[in-house]
Design an enzyme around this catalytic site. Structure first.
Site, PDB file in Angstrom:
ATOM      1  NE  ARG A 138      14.002  52.674  89.718  1.00 48.15           N
ATOM      2  CZ  ARG A 138      14.870  51.634  89.696  1.00 48.15           C
ATOM      3  NH1 ARG A 138      14.962  50.939  90.937  1.00 48.15           N
ATOM      4  NH2 ARG A 138      15.220  51.324  88.567  1.00 48.15           N
ATOM      5  N   GLY A 169      22.332  54.998  98.334  1.00 46.64           N
ATOM      6  CA  GLY A 169      22.721  56.550  98.812  1.00 46.64           C
ATOM      7  C   GLY A 169      23.697  57.138  97.890  1.00 46.64           C
ATOM      8  NE  ARG A 170      20.505  58.603  92.933  1.00 46.41           N
ATOM      9  CZ  ARG A 170      19.497  57.998  93.254  1.00 46.41           C
ATOM     10  NH1 ARG A 170      19.556  56.837  93.794  1.00 46.41           N
ATOM     11  NH2 ARG A 170      18.198  58.348  92.876  1.00 46.41           N
ATOM     12  CG  LEU A 171      29.444  55.159  97.677  1.00 50.64           C
ATOM     13  CD1 LEU A 171      29.889  56.463  97.435  1.00 50.64           C
ATOM     14  CD2 LEU A 171      30.012  54.586  98.971  1.00 50.64           C
TER      15      LEU A 171
END
Length: 215
Positions: A9, A190-192
């Site tokens: 997610r 965005g996994r940043l």
């Protein structure tokens, strides 16, 4: 089997910026701990404790944190347990607070030290009698023949102990993890992710340096 490669997610909570960070790791941890308690997350004080033995073989388990202050993080356990033996041989330890509900985690590395008899009594005394009986009757981490054997030990100890509270055994006590690094991880789109880490700088008299880490 489930397709784990698609099981994810995205994170959508506000990020963690330097200007929003508390001036000390303790104040920031206290902010986040209060947030997780207010969010009614189950077992907010649950923490993964990772240790290693004298040969460097890693091990990990979840315990309940019982206190924190500028000196570090405190939990109680059996000194005769596997983790007690590992900490006696290698006091290096890592902690992880997995607050997934808030898309956060706190990671700590440092050294573990015993807190002493008085502080250990303060950890032992509030425990329910049932938990005290279980801690005394069970030689933690050792092999037992059956559940029935454990329950029989607890019943016998209960019958033999006439006081309301069970005396703390000398093999049970507290550890304090004295932190050298404390990282605050906030999930990002965005996994940043945002990762801000306080690092003890012994060359500056034990002060702390703030670093941002790539996700």
């Amino acid at each position: 089997m489930a397709d784990l490669s698609r099981m994810r997610r995205d994170y959508d909570r506000p990020g963690l910026r330097e200007e929003d960070l508390a001036p000390t790791w303790l104040e920031q941890f206290d902010r986040w701990f209060r947030d997780v308690v207010a969010a009614d997350v189950p077992d907010p004080n649950a923490v993964v404790v990772a240790t290693a033995d004298a040969d460097g073989a890693p091990d990990a388990r979840i315990v309940l944190l019982k206190g924190y202050d500028e000196a570090g993080f405190v939990f109680g356990t059996s000194y005769a347990s596997t983790k007690g033996a590992q900490l006696a041989a290698n006091p290096r330890v890592a902690l992880v607070f997995p607050w997934h509900a808030l898309q956060r985690q706190v990671r700590v590395t440092g050294r573990a030290e015993r807190v002493g008899d008085g502080a250990s009594d303060d950890l032992w005394d509030p425990r329910p009698r049932e938990a005290q009986l279980a801690a005394v009757a069970s030689v933690q981490s050792t092999v037992v023949d059956s559940r029935d054997e454990l329950e029989a030990r607890v019943r016998l100890l209960d019958e033999e102990t006439t006081t309301e509270k069970v005396p703390r055994p000398p093999t049970w006590g507290g550890y304090r993890v004295v932190p050298e690094q404390v990282e605050f991880w906030q999930g990002g789109p965005g996994r940043l992710h945002d990762r801000l880490r306080f690092v003890r700088d012994d060359e500056e008299g034990g002060g702390w340096v703030l670093q941002r880490l790539a996700p």
